[in-house]
Write a protein that holds these residues in place. Sequence first.
Motif, short mmCIF file in Angstrom:
data_model
loop_
_atom_site.label_atom_id
_atom_site.label_comp_id
_atom_site.label_asym_id
_atom_site.label_seq_id
_atom_site.Cartn_x
_atom_site.Cartn_y
_atom_site.Cartn_z
N LYS A 243 66.59 46.55 13.74
CA LYS A 243 66.54 45.92 12.42
C LYS A 243 67.84 46.15 11.65
CE LYS A 243 61.52 45.96 11.70
NZ LYS A 243 60.42 46.50 10.87
N ALA A 244 68.39 47.36 11.80
CA ALA A 244 69.64 47.67 11.12
C ALA A 244 70.75 46.74 11.59
CB ALA A 244 70.03 49.12 11.35
N ASP A 245 70.77 46.47 12.91
CA ASP A 245 71.77 45.54 13.44
C ASP A 245 71.57 44.13 12.86
OD1 ASP A 245 72.92 47.53 14.93
OD2 ASP A 245 71.81 47.05 16.77
N ASP A 246 70.28 43.71 12.75
CA ASP A 246 69.99 42.38 12.19
C ASP A 246 70.46 42.28 10.74
OD1 ASP A 246 68.89 41.60 14.57
OD2 ASP A 246 66.81 41.97 13.96
N TYR A 247 70.19 43.34 9.97
CA TYR A 247 70.59 43.32 8.57
C TYR A 247 72.12 43.34 8.44
CZ TYR A 247 65.89 43.82 6.70
OH TYR A 247 64.59 43.59 6.35
N ALA A 248 72.76 44.01 9.36
CA ALA A 248 74.22 44.03 9.34
C ALA A 248 74.78 42.63 9.58
CB ALA A 248 74.76 45.00 10.39
N ALA A 249 74.16 41.92 10.54
CA ALA A 249 74.60 40.55 10.82
C ALA A 249 74.34 39.64 9.62
CB ALA A 249 73.86 40.01 12.05
N GLU A 250 73.17 39.85 8.98
CA GLU A 250 72.86 39.05 7.79
C GLU A 250 73.86 39.32 6.67
OE1 GLU A 250 69.23 38.41 4.56
OE2 GLU A 250 68.84 39.46 6.45
N ALA A 251 74.24 40.56 6.51
CA ALA A 251 75.22 40.91 5.48
C ALA A 251 76.54 40.21 5.75
CB ALA A 251 75.42 42.42 5.44
N ARG A 252 76.94 40.17 7.03
CA ARG A 252 78.19 39.49 7.38
C ARG A 252 78.10 37.98 7.10
NH1 ARG A 252 78.08 43.27 11.69
NH2 ARG A 252 77.01 41.78 13.04
N ARG A 253 76.93 37.40 7.42
CA ARG A 253 76.75 35.96 7.16
C ARG A 253 76.83 35.66 5.66
NH1 ARG A 253 72.79 36.53 11.20
NH2 ARG A 253 71.14 36.67 9.62
N ASN A 254 76.18 36.51 4.87
CA ASN A 254 76.22 36.31 3.42
C ASN A 254 77.64 36.49 2.87
OD1 ASN A 254 73.51 35.71 2.30
ND2 ASN A 254 72.95 37.60 3.35
N ALA A 255 78.36 37.43 3.44
CA ALA A 255 79.73 37.63 3.00
C ALA A 255 80.58 36.40 3.30
CB ALA A 255 80.33 38.87 3.69
N ASP A 256 80.39 35.84 4.50
CA ASP A 256 81.11 34.61 4.86
C ASP A 256 80.74 33.46 3.93
OD1 ASP A 256 82.34 35.97 6.91
OD2 ASP A 256 80.94 35.27 8.47
N ALA A 257 79.42 33.36 3.65
CA ALA A 257 78.96 32.29 2.75
C ALA A 257 79.54 32.46 1.36
CB ALA A 257 77.43 32.28 2.70
N ALA A 258 79.61 33.69 0.90
CA ALA A 258 80.18 33.96 -0.43
C ALA A 258 81.65 33.56 -0.47
CB ALA A 258 80.02 35.44 -0.79
N ASP A 259 82.38 33.88 0.60
CA ASP A 259 83.80 33.51 0.66
C ASP A 259 83.97 31.99 0.63
OD1 ASP A 259 84.55 36.13 0.75
OD2 ASP A 259 84.76 36.21 2.93
N LYS A 260 83.12 31.29 1.42
CA LYS A 260 83.22 29.83 1.46
C LYS A 260 82.88 29.22 0.10
CE LYS A 260 81.63 25.68 3.88
NZ LYS A 260 81.43 24.95 2.62
N SER A 261 81.80 29.71 -0.52
CA SER A 261 81.40 29.19 -1.82
C SER A 261 82.48 29.44 -2.87
CB SER A 261 80.08 29.82 -2.27
OG SER A 261 79.04 29.46 -1.39
N ALA A 262 83.10 30.61 -2.78
CA ALA A 262 84.17 30.92 -3.73
C ALA A 262 85.34 29.96 -3.55
CB ALA A 262 84.62 32.36 -3.55
N ALA A 263 85.67 29.68 -2.29
CA ALA A 263 86.75 28.74 -2.01
C ALA A 263 86.40 27.34 -2.51
CB ALA A 263 87.05 28.70 -0.51
#
Length: 576
Positions: free
Chosen positions: A425-445
């Motif tokens: 589960k920790a690995d899954d949440y880590a992947a989700e955190a990375r996805r959200n970070a990427d989404a945040a970067d794209k939305s900011a751009a």
Amino acid sequence: AAAGAAQSEAAEAKRQAAIASSAANRATNAASTAQSLATTAAAAARTARDAANSAADHADKAAAAAEEAVKYAGKAVDYANRSTASAAAAVLAANTATKAVSDALLVEQNARKAEAETLEQDKLQAIEEVRLLAEIETKEVAAYQNKAAQAQQTDQATKDLITKAEQALAANDMAAAAVQGRKAAVALLNSRGAWTRQAAQFALSGSDDDVYAWIDLDRALAQGQDDRETTLHVATVAAPKIAAAAQGALESPDSKAVGDFLTGGMKRASDEDNRVAIIRILGSNPGRSVTIAANKALDLNTTEAFSRFFDHDYPEAIREDDAVRTLTLMNTGGAFTKAYAEVAMEGPTWMRRNFVNLVQYRTAQLDHDTATHVAAIRGAIAAAAKIAEKAQENAALASKAGAEARSAAAEAKVWAAKALDSAAKADDYAAEARRNADAADKSAADAKASANTASTAAATARGAARTANYSANKAMDSARSALKSSYSAQSSAASARASAIAAGKDAATAAAAATQARQIAAAKREAEVKAAAKAAAEKARREREAKTDPADSGTNDQINPNGTGADADEWWNDAG
């Protein structure tokens, strides 16, 4: 009809300015709403952050407890109880961390719900208000059409009165000429032309002989001067070729030259500029309706086709394309864009134009900013969840170590399985955190791109507003100039008539003296108009060569009571 046309333009420009002011007020309200939503979102973000920090603290405690459990698990049985107690503390800390993450998730969901509900309420209120504006627009259009129809009828009726007066005077029916002449003069008291109005006032304030003079000479003289004032106004605001054509008409010895320019020559002189303008419109990637209308005008390639495009086809096509674009954004845009588009569809025509031209880019920025915020918050929560699951893994390992210390093999297997599950589960949440970070970067751009587009659109809108305001301000200039010259002519005529009467002359002689004084004043003004038109044509040529836009200055950010001049004296004092 210089002064009247100019005043009409100024009145319309003021009405548009009032509409723009109303739009600005709505933009201010929208900004306040956005600020409120931002405050709510920020509060949710802080709660989620605190929950994440709490999870991290508890995870650290769980890890420490696990290390202690492992440390004592391998020693003698005497340490089994201590190992078990440490494992229990690790489990409690891990559970507390997991609960904190669950609370953060709930807060985030509530924040999103609050934002959506607030936006929905604002949208519903806005729809109620813009429906009233749409009703007002419908009534104004109907009133304008009715007024235009009445104006046409009045113009024809006035022409008929003038014709009857001229016929009576030509037939030497002086009584009928006086009656019909006064009726015609009354009808022209609201004429657009300052000289025509002043001449009508002068005739009505005098004797029958003044009315005869007005029918015979003064009315035509005033109409001709009004046409010259209108032609001069065109020269001051038009492109070089049109300004040059206006100058040529004013300098021509042909008495019909000015009238021909106003009825057809002005449009013919604008063919090239209109053709370039249509090509520029096509180059801006317009909607389907505008594209069809523009290509049709270019294919016909006639003065009439160009005039019809700008007078009728282009505005209609823009309305159609704006409605289509607004509907498309209403179905495909983000939450803010959809809400604003729905409001614009319920509102008047100008609101959809404003939405397509400018507002859609600002709402896109709001949508991207919101997406950035949501992704960042969810990314933080996912990171906290990863820490919590890591704490659960450590707690499970500690419990496993404690069970092994007590020789509880079955229990140890259970805790080992839990540890593996928490690690996954920790690995899954880590992947989700990375996805959200990427989404945040794209939305900011995307938000930055929308902000840049909005800035460009705002600059374009400001340029269009300055162009409209420049025309209105120049119209004020022309109106004041025409009024001043007509006041001067009237003053000269009144003085001449008074002098003749004082000298014991009869009414007919006094009227003739007034007419002569008016002719002298008109000749003087005609010379001034020619010189001013020549200077205006030269100025237009220089500005075109230098690629300078005379409208692009802060002076034209609004419509000024005194036009483009710095004179602080208000226009209504000109009568003095």
